[in-house]
Motif scaffolding. Structure first.
Motif, PDB file in Angstrom:
ATOM      1  N   VAL B  16       1.074  -1.185   0.041  1.00  0.00           N
ATOM      2  CA  VAL B  16      -0.102   0.233   0.053  1.00  0.00           C
ATOM      3  C   VAL B  16       1.258   1.183   0.021  1.00  0.00           C
ATOM      4  O   VAL B  16       1.354   1.862   1.223  1.00  0.00           O
ATOM      5  CB  VAL B  16      -0.701   0.129   1.285  1.00  0.00           C
ATOM      6  CG1 VAL B  16      -2.020   1.212   1.221  1.00  0.00           C
ATOM      7  CG2 VAL B  16      -1.318  -1.326   1.077  1.00  0.00           C
ATOM      8  N   GLU B 259     -10.372   1.502  -7.941  1.00  0.00           N
ATOM      9  CA  GLU B 259     -11.148   0.879  -7.790  1.00  0.00           C
ATOM     10  C   GLU B 259     -11.328   1.880  -5.965  1.00  0.00           C
ATOM     11  O   GLU B 259     -11.175   2.361  -5.495  1.00  0.00           O
ATOM     12  CB  GLU B 259     -10.300  -0.712  -7.608  1.00  0.00           C
ATOM     13  CG  GLU B 259      -9.784  -1.105  -8.473  1.00  0.00           C
ATOM     14  CD  GLU B 259      -9.592  -2.617  -7.904  1.00  0.00           C
ATOM     15  OE1 GLU B 259      -9.189  -3.386  -7.015  1.00  0.00           O
ATOM     16  OE2 GLU B 259     -10.721  -3.788  -8.398  1.00  0.00           O
ATOM     17  N   GLY B 261     -13.746   0.621  -1.737  1.00  0.00           N
ATOM     18  CA  GLY B 261     -13.526  -0.102  -0.924  1.00  0.00           C
ATOM     19  C   GLY B 261     -15.324   0.931  -0.609  1.00  0.00           C
ATOM     20  O   GLY B 261     -16.030   1.423  -1.175  1.00  0.00           O
ATOM     21  N   ARG B 265     -14.302   5.122  -0.851  1.00  0.00           N
ATOM     22  CA  ARG B 265     -12.180   5.449  -0.468  1.00  0.00           C
ATOM     23  C   ARG B 265     -12.295   4.690  -2.009  1.00  0.00           C
ATOM     24  O   ARG B 265     -12.880   3.625  -2.283  1.00  0.00           O
ATOM     25  CB  ARG B 265     -12.040   5.736   0.595  1.00  0.00           C
ATOM     26  CG  ARG B 265     -12.378   6.855   1.618  1.00  0.00           C
ATOM     27  CD  ARG B 265     -11.511   6.432   2.786  1.00  0.00           C
ATOM     28  NE  ARG B 265     -10.207   6.293   2.976  1.00  0.00           N
ATOM     29  CZ  ARG B 265      -9.385   7.655   2.530  1.00  0.00           C
ATOM     30  NH1 ARG B 265     -10.222   8.704   3.326  1.00  0.00           N
ATOM     31  NH2 ARG B 265      -8.178   8.125   2.540  1.00  0.00           N
ATOM     32  N   THR B 267      -8.682   2.987  -3.427  1.00  0.00           N
ATOM     33  CA  THR B 267      -7.871   1.851  -2.743  1.00  0.00           C
ATOM     34  C   THR B 267      -6.852   1.095  -3.347  1.00  0.00           C
ATOM     35  O   THR B 267      -5.726   1.078  -3.421  1.00  0.00           O
ATOM     36  CB  THR B 267      -8.913   0.550  -2.213  1.00  0.00           C
ATOM     37  OG1 THR B 267      -9.237  -0.338  -3.527  1.00  0.00           O
ATOM     38  CG2 THR B 267      -9.947   0.239  -1.480  1.00  0.00           C
ATOM     39  N   GLY B 268      -7.184   1.528  -4.773  1.00  0.00           N
ATOM     40  CA  GLY B 268      -5.788   1.599  -6.050  1.00  0.00           C
ATOM     41  C   GLY B 268      -6.507   1.820  -7.144  1.00  0.00           C
ATOM     42  O   GLY B 268      -7.625   1.974  -6.997  1.00  0.00           O
ATOM     43  N   ARG B 282      -1.837  -1.294  -4.820  1.00  0.00           N
ATOM     44  CA  ARG B 282      -2.624  -0.586  -4.116  1.00  0.00           C
ATOM     45  C   ARG B 282      -2.439   0.606  -2.816  1.00  0.00           C
ATOM     46  O   ARG B 282      -0.703   0.658  -3.299  1.00  0.00           O
ATOM     47  CB  ARG B 282      -3.014  -1.394  -2.200  1.00  0.00           C
ATOM     48  CG  ARG B 282      -3.688  -2.510  -3.319  1.00  0.00           C
ATOM     49  CD  ARG B 282      -3.761  -3.757  -1.960  1.00  0.00           C
ATOM     50  NE  ARG B 282      -4.270  -3.878  -0.792  1.00  0.00           N
ATOM     51  CZ  ARG B 282      -4.447  -3.680   0.321  1.00  0.00           C
ATOM     52  NH1 ARG B 282      -3.260  -4.599   0.810  1.00  0.00           N
ATOM     53  NH2 ARG B 282      -5.226  -3.104   1.396  1.00  0.00           N
ATOM     54  N   LYS B 284      -2.901   4.138  -0.957  1.00  0.00           N
ATOM     55  CA  LYS B 284      -3.692   5.875   0.334  1.00  0.00           C
ATOM     56  C   LYS B 284      -4.823   6.436  -0.463  1.00  0.00           C
ATOM     57  O   LYS B 284      -5.627   6.727  -0.010  1.00  0.00           O
ATOM     58  CB  LYS B 284      -2.607   5.724   1.133  1.00  0.00           C
ATOM     59  CG  LYS B 284      -1.951   4.903   2.151  1.00  0.00           C
ATOM     60  CD  LYS B 284      -1.131   5.619   2.614  1.00  0.00           C
ATOM     61  CE  LYS B 284      -0.487   4.576   4.343  1.00  0.00           C
ATOM     62  NZ  LYS B 284       0.161   5.423   4.413  1.00  0.00           N
ATOM     63  N   ASN B 511     -10.265  10.864  -1.821  1.00  0.00           N
ATOM     64  CA  ASN B 511      -8.487  10.440  -1.715  1.00  0.00           C
ATOM     65  C   ASN B 511      -8.526  10.276  -2.889  1.00  0.00           C
ATOM     66  O   ASN B 511      -7.636   9.248  -3.030  1.00  0.00           O
ATOM     67  CB  ASN B 511      -7.978   9.550  -0.903  1.00  0.00           C
ATOM     68  CG  ASN B 511      -8.779   8.082  -1.281  1.00  0.00           C
ATOM     69  OD1 ASN B 511     -10.113   7.792  -2.072  1.00  0.00           O
ATOM     70  ND2 ASN B 511      -8.629   6.106  -0.742  1.00  0.00           N
TER      71      ASN B 511
END
Lengths: 180, 552
Positions: B16, B259, B261, B265, B267-268, B282, B284, B511
């Motif tokens: 991550v 992607e 979640g 948010r 996730t990557g 992945r 932040k 994010n």
């Protein structure tokens, strides 16, 4: 300057002779090495390239620059879809040549003046437009594509291929760059 | 010596990292450098390959006609239609750099600031009916420090012109040596009472931060610089990012989706590697810098149950307000050789017609530069006047005579933001990876074409006043080829009418950040790269601060 001009004129005749000889050699070699075109078809395309962009004023033209090598390589690879266009277009040119001059073997055997007359009949066709485009690319694309032998195409434009130049670059910036 | 790119840091996709950045061009490179030097771990995913200076060439045929180093129509086809009522046809309309460094790696180097007037033009003019012309959510004064930062960190040659906006520092380098085209533009412009000025170029006029001065080889336009004299993300920013040891540039990585979640948010991202295997990086936080066509496509391709219209698209604005900038060229032949094939594209320009003048009766403005627009093949195909021979001795003689004697006046103009001009997903066509392709809908606003013709008229006058023997231009027509891809994820304060806020954070996803040509609210006057660069420096600084304060 007059003496220089006379020398240049004398030289020009020799250059043109040398070019004509080199052109025959180049063209014979290229015709012998084609992959997509038959030797007879290659003769016609070679003749066409030299009428589209002829050698003039002591400068090489498309034939001298080896545009045929580019065209043949392209037809053998990424331009294979245009092979029928070329095949039919070449056959048509030969028929037109034979209709125009009795007992001539084909377009390549015509004089350049006769070739120009035939081209004027077909200059709007997709075939001629394709050969014109390919002749230009074969003359001016990087030599790694098969044509533009020794950067001859760039020489005929007056383009020196160098990785570095210094100002002044041309006639109109000479004063400004000398001041700096 | 400036650090050379030396890939060393490697992350696993399962790590991550702090940030994954999609795209390595003007914006992606700058943000990667800003975030990594601020202490964050960064993975930059670039769909194209990584090339070294040794692999660059001067291959006009490969670059212009065979798709080298650009988006490849064979594997990434796209479709085009002028209006939403029509069915889109397969057609190569959008061109962008597809290599580490992005389009910025092969850009011409023009580096213009926008003026204070660009940021609030809508309110000053009272809007333009039927268009989406609005004010920016930030002012020139807010962006000025980042224009300066871009000029000094990247390296720009120039000097201020008479109409230039206020600046906090001078240019870091003096202008490049004037070319014959520049002298002639000056001559024509002065004769008409205009105000020629040196072109402002992101190309070194002297050694700068360890990179050499321009060698004047002449191959700038859509070619990468072997000497690293062009001040690009590739030459300047990416090496600095990698030198931190916290940034990995991962080429041949074609991103499919962002992607999200269950908490909404990011996730990557998922991406295809060089072997077309699906990978998942992945992170932040996610930063999209994939250009004004690929960024909206990625958001639309990231639709999910939670975000059915596409990610970050609650406004419905993702992909809309696409702007190309108009480009119109007036050609001119002169008596003596100019040899424009040498050195940079342009060295002098006129910005007298920059501002919109309501008296003209249409919106828009722009700049006119003196340039060399044609390499040998292009010159042979379209460099002579329309009445010139197209084959035979006359053709050969004209090519040889005119190639050194021809120049162009390039007219760079505005495009109005229209809701109907857009990037959407083609309903049928898929690319070689199975992803829906870009469908472009674009028709210039009539004012854009009037403005192009207006600038062309002034260019024609300048060419005559400079003493040209022949002056000609093609008619102004609707644009169907674009390298400036702007406006498709516009920034704004209102989440109902814009995609990102004034700090480039997506209104809908805390994010997720978006910064590239898509962020632009208006089109600039035809040279957007410095504004994209300044926005990226500003975004990078703010994103790093948000991260430090735990606000991501």
């Amino acid at each position: 300057m007059a003496a220089g001009a006379a020398w240049a004129a004398a030289d020009l005749i020799e250059i043109e002779d040398a070019l004509a000889f080199a052109s025959q050699q180049t063209s014979a070699n290229l015709v012998a090495q084609t992959r997509a075109l038959t030797p007879a078809q290659a003769e016609v395309v070679s003749a066409l390239t030299s009428r589209i962009l002829p050698a003039v004023d002591g400068r090489p033209g498309a034939r001298e620059a080896g545009a045929l090598a580019f065209i043949d390589r392209a037809l053998a690879t990424f331009n294979a879809a245009q092979r029928p266009l070329y095949t039919q277009g070449i056959a048509d040119l030969n028929r037109r040549a034979q209709a125009r001059v009795t007992r001539v073997t084909g377009f390549a055997a015509l004089t350049s003046g006769q070739q120009d007359e035939v081209i004027r009949e077909i200059e709007a066709t997709p075939f001629f437009q394709a050969v014109r485009l390919d002749t230009i690319v074969g003359t001016f694309a990087l030599p790694s594509w098969g044509g533009n032998r020794d950067y001859m195409g760039w020489h005929l434009l007056g383009l020196e291929h160098q990785m570095a130049f210094q100002a002044p670059f041309g006639y109109y910036d000479a004063d400004a760059n000398r001041r700096n | 010596m400036a650090p050379q790119s030396r890939p060393s840091t490697r992350f696993r996709p399962s790590d991550v990292v702090d940030f994954v950045i999609v795209g390595s061009g003007a914006a992606g490179g700058i943000i990667a450098k800003e975030l990594s030097t601020a202490g964050h771990t960064v993975v930059v995913l670039e769909q194209g390959p990584r090339l070294s200076e040794r692999q660059f060439d001067h291959d006009e045929f490969g670059t212009f006609m065979r798709g080298h180093n650009i988006n490849d129509p064979a594997t990434q086809p796209h479709t085009f239609r002028p209006t939403p009522q029509e069915t889109a046809q397969r057609r190569q309309v959008l061109v962008y750099g597809r290599l580490v460094g992005g389009s910025n790696a092969h850009f011409t180097g023009n580096f213009w600031r926008m003026r204070p007037s660009d940021f609030n033009e809508a309110s000053r003019l009272g809007g333009v009916p039927g268009t989406g012309l609005v004010d920016w959510p930030l002012s020139y004064e807010e962006l000025e420090p980042y224009y300066t930062k871009a000029e000094w960190e990247l390296g720009v040659s120039g000097e201020p012109g008479p109409f230039d906006p206020p600046r906090s520092r001078p240019y870091p380098m003096p202008p490049l040596p004037v070319k014959s085209s520049g002298v002639l533009l000056e001559r024509g412009a002065r004769a008409l009472g205009l105000h020629p000025q040196p072109s402002q170029m992101a190309i070194n006029s002297r050694t700068y931060n360890g990179r050499p001065a321009c060698q004047h080889c002449g191959f700038c336009l859509i070619f990468m610089c072997e000497f690293r004299a062009k001040s690009t993300s590739m030459a300047v920013m990416l090496p600095l990012a990698e030198a931190t040891g916290r940034c990995e540039i991962r080429p041949d990585s074609y991103v499919a989706q962002v992607e999200v979640g269950r908490d909404g948010r990011a996730t990557g991202v998922t991406y295809f590697d060089a072997q077309k295997r699906m990978q998942r990086q992945r992170a932040k936080a996610v930063v999209l810098c994939a250009n004004g066509s690929e960024t909206p496509r990625l958001l639309l391709n990231s639709a999910s149950a939670r975000f059915p219209q596409g990610l970050a698209n609650s406004s419905g604005v993702v992909g809309k307000y696409l702007m190309f900038n108009t480009y119109f060229e007036v050609s001119a032949q002169f008596e003596q050789p100019l040899n424009e094939y040498k050195s940079v594209q342009n060295t002098r320009m006129v910005l007298d017609f920059y501002e919109t003048d309501p008296k003209r009766g249409f919106y828009g403005g722009g700049g006119i530069d003196a340039r060399f627009g044609k390499y040998p093949i292009t010159f042979a195909l379209e460099g002579l006047p329309r009445n010139a021979p197209t084959w035979g001795e006359g053709f050969a003689r004209e090519l040889a005579r005119q190639f050194p004697r021809t120049m162009a006046f390039g007219c760079h103009g505005t495009s109005l933001p229209l809701e109907t001009n857009s990037i959407t997903l083609d309903p049928a066509l898929k690319d070689a990876w199975g992803l829906p392709c870009i469908r472009t809908t674009y028709r210039d606003h009539p004012d854009d074409l009037k403005n192009a013709a207006f600038l062309g008229g002034h260019a024609t006058e300048m060419a005559h006043a400079a003493g040209a023997l022949a002056v000609w231009a093609a008619p102004v027509v609707a644009q169907t080829l674009a390298v400036h891809l702007l406006g498709t994820c516009r920034m704004g304060n209102d989440p109902r009418t814009s995609v990102v806020d004034r700090y480039h954070r997506a209104h809908d996803v805390r994010n997720l950040f978006i910064c590239d040509g898509s962020s632009m609210v208006t089109s600039s006057r035809g040279q957007p790269t410095e504004t994209i660069s300044a926005l990226a420096f500003r975004a990078g600084e703010h994103i790093a601060e948000f991260a430090k304060r735990g606000e991501i």
